[in-house]
Design an enzyme around this catalytic site. Structure first.
Site, PDB file in Angstrom:
ATOM      1  N   THR A 279       0.847  -1.203   0.000  1.00 35.53           N
ATOM      2  CA  THR A 279       0.000   0.000   0.000  1.00 35.53           C
ATOM      3  C   THR A 279       0.882   1.252   0.000  1.00 35.53           C
ATOM      4  O   THR A 279       2.080   1.179   0.266  1.00 35.53           O
ATOM      5  CB  THR A 279      -0.941   0.039   1.216  1.00 35.53           C
ATOM      6  OG1 THR A 279      -0.134   0.062   2.403  1.00 35.53           O
ATOM      7  CG2 THR A 279      -1.851  -1.178   1.257  1.00 35.53           C
TER       8      THR A 279
ATOM      9  N   GLU B  47      -5.715  -2.565  -1.764  1.00 30.72           N
ATOM     10  CA  GLU B  47      -6.338  -3.781  -1.255  1.00 30.72           C
ATOM     11  C   GLU B  47      -7.501  -4.250  -2.126  1.00 30.72           C
ATOM     12  O   GLU B  47      -8.057  -5.325  -1.911  1.00 30.72           O
ATOM     13  CB  GLU B  47      -6.878  -3.539   0.168  1.00 30.72           C
ATOM     14  CG  GLU B  47      -5.808  -3.349   1.235  1.00 30.72           C
ATOM     15  CD  GLU B  47      -5.358  -1.894   1.390  1.00 30.72           C
ATOM     16  OE1 GLU B  47      -5.565  -1.107   0.449  1.00 30.72           O
ATOM     17  OE2 GLU B  47      -4.802  -1.555   2.449  1.00 30.72           O
TER      18      GLU B  47
ATOM     19  N   LYS C  55     -11.971  15.887  14.793  1.00 33.79           N
ATOM     20  CA  LYS C  55     -12.991  15.691  15.814  1.00 33.79           C
ATOM     21  C   LYS C  55     -13.081  16.927  16.696  1.00 33.79           C
ATOM     22  O   LYS C  55     -12.315  17.109  17.626  1.00 33.79           O
ATOM     23  CB  LYS C  55     -12.675  14.435  16.622  1.00 33.79           C
ATOM     24  CG  LYS C  55     -12.886  13.199  15.767  1.00 33.79           C
ATOM     25  CD  LYS C  55     -12.407  11.918  16.391  1.00 33.79           C
ATOM     26  CE  LYS C  55     -12.619  10.792  15.381  1.00 33.79           C
ATOM     27  NZ  LYS C  55     -11.753   9.638  15.603  1.00 33.79           N
TER      28      LYS C  55
ATOM     29  N   TRP D  15     -17.820  15.666  13.816  1.00 32.68           N
ATOM     30  CA  TRP D  15     -16.754  15.315  12.881  1.00 32.68           C
ATOM     31  C   TRP D  15     -16.726  16.316  11.730  1.00 32.68           C
ATOM     32  O   TRP D  15     -17.741  16.589  11.097  1.00 32.68           O
ATOM     33  CB  TRP D  15     -16.978  13.912  12.281  1.00 32.68           C
ATOM     34  CG  TRP D  15     -16.675  12.788  13.228  1.00 32.68           C
ATOM     35  CD1 TRP D  15     -16.571  12.868  14.581  1.00 32.68           C
ATOM     36  CD2 TRP D  15     -16.451  11.423  12.875  1.00 32.68           C
ATOM     37  NE1 TRP D  15     -16.282  11.635  15.117  1.00 32.68           N
ATOM     38  CE2 TRP D  15     -16.209  10.722  14.086  1.00 32.68           C
ATOM     39  CE3 TRP D  15     -16.406  10.725  11.680  1.00 32.68           C
ATOM     40  CZ2 TRP D  15     -15.943   9.351  14.119  1.00 32.68           C
ATOM     41  CZ3 TRP D  15     -16.154   9.362  11.721  1.00 32.68           C
ATOM     42  CH2 TRP D  15     -15.919   8.679  12.936  1.00 32.68           C
TER      43      TRP D  15
HETATM   44  N1  LIG Z   1     -11.533   9.093  -5.513  1.00 32.12           N
HETATM   45  C1  LIG Z   1     -11.076   9.134  -4.271  1.00 32.12           C
HETATM   46  N2  LIG Z   1     -11.512  10.059  -3.432  1.00 32.12           N
HETATM   47  C2  LIG Z   1     -11.070  10.112  -2.171  1.00 32.12           C
HETATM   48  N3  LIG Z   1     -10.186   9.269  -1.659  1.00 32.12           N
HETATM   49  C3  LIG Z   1      -9.717   8.289  -2.441  1.00 32.12           C
HETATM   50  C4  LIG Z   1     -10.128   8.178  -3.774  1.00 32.12           C
HETATM   51  N4  LIG Z   1      -9.504   7.115  -4.303  1.00 32.12           N
HETATM   52  C5  LIG Z   1      -8.734   6.603  -3.341  1.00 32.12           C
HETATM   53  N5  LIG Z   1      -8.836   7.309  -2.220  1.00 32.12           N
HETATM   54  C6  LIG Z   1      -8.132   7.082  -0.963  1.00 32.12           C
HETATM   55  O1  LIG Z   1      -6.986   6.288  -1.225  1.00 32.12           O
HETATM   56  C7  LIG Z   1      -7.014   5.124  -0.399  1.00 32.12           C
HETATM   57  C8  LIG Z   1      -6.356   3.982  -1.096  1.00 32.12           C
HETATM   58  O2  LIG Z   1      -5.048   4.347  -1.481  1.00 32.12           O
HETATM   59  P1  LIG Z   1      -3.845   3.341  -1.511  1.00 32.12           P
HETATM   60  O3  LIG Z   1      -4.315   1.966  -1.523  1.00 32.12           O
HETATM   61  O4  LIG Z   1      -2.983   3.822  -2.634  1.00 32.12           O
HETATM   62  O5  LIG Z   1      -2.968   3.541  -0.242  1.00 32.12           O
HETATM   63  P2  LIG Z   1      -3.190   4.461   0.978  1.00 32.12           P
HETATM   64  O6  LIG Z   1      -4.461   4.100   1.655  1.00 32.12           O
HETATM   65  O7  LIG Z   1      -3.051   5.875   0.504  1.00 32.12           O
HETATM   66  O8  LIG Z   1      -1.929   4.050   1.867  1.00 32.12           O
HETATM   67  P3  LIG Z   1      -1.916   3.179   3.203  1.00 32.12           P
HETATM   68  O9  LIG Z   1      -3.047   2.206   3.102  1.00 32.12           O
HETATM   69  O10 LIG Z   1      -0.584   2.543   3.187  1.00 32.12           O
HETATM   70  O11 LIG Z   1      -2.120   4.182   4.268  1.00 32.12           O
HETATM   71  C9  LIG Z   1      -8.473   4.907  -0.094  1.00 32.12           C
HETATM   72  O12 LIG Z   1      -8.656   4.195   1.088  1.00 32.12           O
HETATM   73  C10 LIG Z   1      -8.998   6.331  -0.004  1.00 32.12           C
HETATM   74  O13 LIG Z   1      -8.794   6.866   1.267  1.00 32.12           O
HETATM   75 MG   LIG Z   2      -5.002   2.373   2.657  1.00 31.59          MG
END
Ligand SMILES: Nc1ncnc2c1ncn2[C@@H]1O[C@H](COP(=O)(O)OP(=O)(O)OP(=O)(O)O)[C@@H](O)[C@H]1O
Ligand SMILES: [Mg+2]
Ligand SMILES: Nc1ncnc2c1ncn2[C@@H]1O[C@H](COP(=O)(O)OP(=O)(O)OP(=O)(O)O)[C@@H](O)[C@H]1O
Ligand SMILES: [Mg+2]
Lengths: 542, 542
Positions: free
Chosen positions: A185, A330, A439, A444
């Protein structure tokens, strides 16, 4: 009673084999790391992927072994995707923008036996090599003429390696659940954890990407994935492009507005995909030069929320349809897409943008629900927000080597770490990450809401909103913003702008200006870093 | 090493559940057997499918049981598709146009425990009931008000049956390989044999139908499947429509040109699918009345070869894109589609028609090859023709109850019984069925080629070409043709017309005119019947 249907496994190799047979002369065009534009096609990619499989076999690589990549989007990376997964190994795409220690940690954690490296990253592996004792070789993705001068003794030349093979190789048949690729990730909220995809999950996800409510990838398309192949498999585009026979246009290392724009125009790009940061650069360039897009009909924006102003610019100023998409490493990564429904066709342009601003409806294959802190499902009324849970055949069941422990509940629901609403049509809107929410006195405040409004303020090009400790309210929002070069926008301008749309208690307590905001390797705001930096920031209201 | 991905089964119930959640108010419009146009939507269909599952459960129906249907395309039939397969039973669609003895044979062979019957077919089951001792009940697909007066004691009213249930039912989870539906082949070349689909094969096939190179079904579509739901599951359209949230328009029993045309115009139909015979009727009507299609953008023609004149009429006269498709009951049924490639965009209209005349390229998921009589693969050069073999995850592995014995070879290839060429781009062209080919003095004449040319002759509306015994050449072609009403076209006109495009040795030895040609239930020429009738026909050349 079972059906009487052929038990054919869903294998990644069948994607490139199909493309080679039915779209053999469709091009894969790459801005190469060596310099010039390189052109190949699916027939050659399949041939060379087979040679790579043969060569790795000759090196003694066994099924299931992890083979790392440190590479940009380019044709050799595509060959590696298919060659490595096709032979039954695991293609482990490493994010080269992580800190070197993180890279070393990930490589050792994955136990990569070989790493394929673009020229750009040779200095990086030279620096890391001592920490990577189990890597048997670094295969440099170039030809002999471009091999770097290096003290590293484990360097292998990619072209020489595969050039020794004849390509007379039949992709092996195996269980469709066999692991195919590994991606950690982004590390936005903590340490990267490995997600291990299977051949089955990848093929199913590709089907989804090729449907109209996925990304609608088809053989009429010329696709430019700006999203890197080391980030959630470039959102599955290389696989889907092969499945559908779409032309691929690979930007290599050059992600700046001008480079991307020129490639789009030169290669008749119809569809593109990337994170908002990249589109900011592109739109900035196009606007500055007074250009337009002559072939691009749609662009996918995901990874972070697409701000309204960005969607408006694409749709209204340039006639480019925006597909707002949400997903996660994921999730392979596609979860939702923001396509409009037929019933929306008579809405005003502004109302359509309202819908596009949401992250969209779940694609078929992904189950979504929002729950409260007790795990009770919340209504799909567009108002209630809660933790977003997902389930489906291309969603992780657990991280590599069990990191993070049990991550799905007894009914297989996986907690995304996002907070969202769902409306009656199924449009999901991320209100925030559970870790980023502010918060304030029991209420929120969505950091994303405030960010979206803040970037709409004239003179602001990017903004991050984080929670800063507050003696009375626990936490209060702070805007950290980047100005347009030469613009004189002030703290008061921003707050004044926000007053138009936000409730009083949602208004930030302060605005600070910086030259640059920290991003993850995938272009997301790195709020963990900002929170660290500003943890002792004294708000004027405190 | 296996991937770490959720082991979620691909179930048919998830299609209707998805449609209900994300496209709940999208309509399913039916010309009902009772008379009026009926409107429902995916939310209601899901609800009522659940009630049906509850009701069948209450009747004691166990997972795996076969439940028959004798019904037109209509909303209740859609409910039955999802309700029966969703609960883990097998939806056995029976072709009501078969001979009554064949129907009795099929029902007993399948061991259907209940049969759901449209009002139209109540007389049929009354006549057959004595031969169907193991059928526990005939569920008439209507409400109490329309229940027929009948001596049959096993009649149950559908609406009363499901009306007693509350719909509070969760679709069960089970193995995705569980049998979902059963369909006997059309009986064109012999006795119908049962093809038993699984949940997995159906969902994978639906993905394919929803991709652009499948049929491109999407939520902007309003789809009218003229192809019956008792023929290869209406080419998978009901499942794909649910997967994508497309509106469905169901013609019921009225397949004549006027009824179909009116429904298309009234319901904004964008996509339609059916066999050539149906399109002949529709085009005839539209031409006669000087009408045009105001919303239809594309139509799928399959089941038999689409003649050039038909493709030209749709494309050139009416601006409707034609997707020529080839498939088989044994293939769920989609095998190939004739979509044009991007590189074809600058071809002349006539050249484009040449390509559309072929049956198209294999969809992803279907492996195709042509082999000679020894089983050696033939080149993909567009010239060599041979037996067409197929393989893939929605292709049968054997007929129900082992009829016909082993039908796939050790590498899982299934012999289609068709003879075809494959060109370098992968476009397949059926030259004939192995059983229909005319073997004249060691050379093969394609009956289909001659038919296609014959229907292009002014004054000819339909033509069949069969082999007739010949003392010198073994077999020679005979054209059996239907004239346009009032047209005075002669034997000589037809032969003269054929001389323009056919080689001398391919020309038919005779032409006979008939009022009507025999068709199978799915509108195909029933050449077995013609061969029987004309087996002693004396050719003028003999
Ligand atoms: N269109 C979108 N709008 C808002 N948030 C988004 C969008 N697409 C993805 N995300 C955010 O990105 C996340 C997924 O990103 P990614 O799997 O690349 O890793 P990450 O969550 O940024 O990193 P880590 O899980 O290691 O903290 C999602 O859970 C969401 O929070
Ligand atoms: Mg993530
Ligand atoms: N586009 C097409 N062009 C030519 N032939 C087609 C086309 N589509 C389907 N067919 C023919 O239809 C056959 C499949 O039809 P189907 O499964 O309905 O039963 P059938 O073959 O007619 O009957 P049976 O198998 O019982 O003899 C194919 O094998 C092929 O011969
Ligand atoms: Mg057949």
């Amino acid at each position: 009673m079972l059906g009487l249907v052929q038990d054919r496994p869903l294998l990644i190799s069948s994607l490139i084999e199909y493309a080679s047979l039915y779209h053999g002369d469709v091009e894969i065009v790459s801005r190469s790391v060596e310099g010039p534009i390189h052109r190949t096609n699916y027939r050659e990619v399949n041939q060379r992927a087979k040679k790579l499989a043969q060569a790795l076999g000759r090196l003694g690589v066994q099924p299931g072994e992890r083979i790392g990549t440190l590479a940009w989007n380019g044709y050799r990376h595509v060959e590696i995707y298919f060659g490595v997964s096709g032979m039954g190994c695991v293609c482990h795409t490493i994010n080269p923008r992580l800190f070197p220690e993180q890279i070393a940690y990930i490589v050792n954690h994955a136990e990569d036996s070989y790493i394929l490296v673009d020229l750009t990253f040779v200095p990086l592996v030279e620096a890391l090599a001592d920490h990577l004792p189990n890597v048997k070789g670094f295969i440099v993705m170039t030809d002999e003429a471009h091999m770097p001068d290096s003290k590293l003794d484990r360097l292998i030349c990619y072209e020489t390696l595969i050039g020794a093979e004849d390509g007379d190789y039949a992709w092996p048949d195996f269980d469709e659940n066999t692991a195919s690729s590994l991606c950690y990730t982004s590390g936005t909220t903590g340490n990267p954890k490995g997600v291990l995809y299977s051949n089955r999950s990848t093929v199913l996800h590709s089907f989804c990407v090729c449907t109209n409510d996925g990304l609608g990838v088809c053989n009429q398309d010329s696709i430019l994935p700006v999203v890197p192949m080391f980030h959630a498999n470039a959102w599955g585009i290389p696989y889907a492009a092969a499945m559908s026979g779409a032309k691929m246009v690979m930007p290599g290392a050059a992600m700046d507005g001008q480079s991307i724009y020129e490639l789009m125009e030169a290669e008749g790009v119809t569809l593109s995909a990337g994170v908002p940061t990249v589109w900011l650069m592109l739109l900035g360039y196009v606007k500055e030069k007074g250009l337009k897009f002559s072939t691009m009909t749609r662009t996918v924006i995901g990874g972070s929320a697409a701000p309204r102003s960005m969607i408006e610019a694409f749709v209204n100023d340039y006639g480019v349809n925006v597909v707002h998409a949400w997903g996660m490493t994921e999730m392979s990564p596609l979860g939702t897409t923001g396509n409009l429904l037929k019933k929306h066709q008579d809405l005003s342009e502004a109302e359509k943008i309202d819908i596009r601003l949401k992250q969209g409806r779940a694609v078929y294959g992904v189950d979504l629900k929002i729950v409260d802190d007790e795990g009770t499902e919340l209504p799909r009324d567009g108002k209630a927000f809660g933790r977003l849970l997902v389930r489906g055949p291309w969603i992780t069941s657990g991280y590599f080597k069990g990191e993070g422990g049990q991550v799905i509940d007894e009914d297989m629901w996986f907690d995304t770490g996002d907070v969202a609403t769902l409306d009656p049509d199924g449009y999901m809107q991320i209100t925030d990450r559970s870790k980023d929410v502010i918060k304030s006195g029991g209420e929120w405040i969505s950091s994303i809401d405030v960010e979206n409004e803040a970037v709409g303020c004239p003179g602001i090009v990017e903004a991050a909103v984080i929670a800063v400790p507050h003696p009375k309210w626990d936490e209060r929002p702070l805007v950290i913003a980047v100005k347009e070069p030469g613009h004189s926008v002030t703290r008061e301008d921003v707050i004044h702008h926000l007053e138009k749309t936000l409730a009083k208690w949602q208004l930030p307590d302060d605005v600070v200006f910086v030259d640059e905001l920290p991003h993850t390797a995938t272009g997301k705001l790195l709020k963990t870093k900002l929170r660290d930096e500003y943890q002792n920031y004294k708000l004027p209201t405190a």
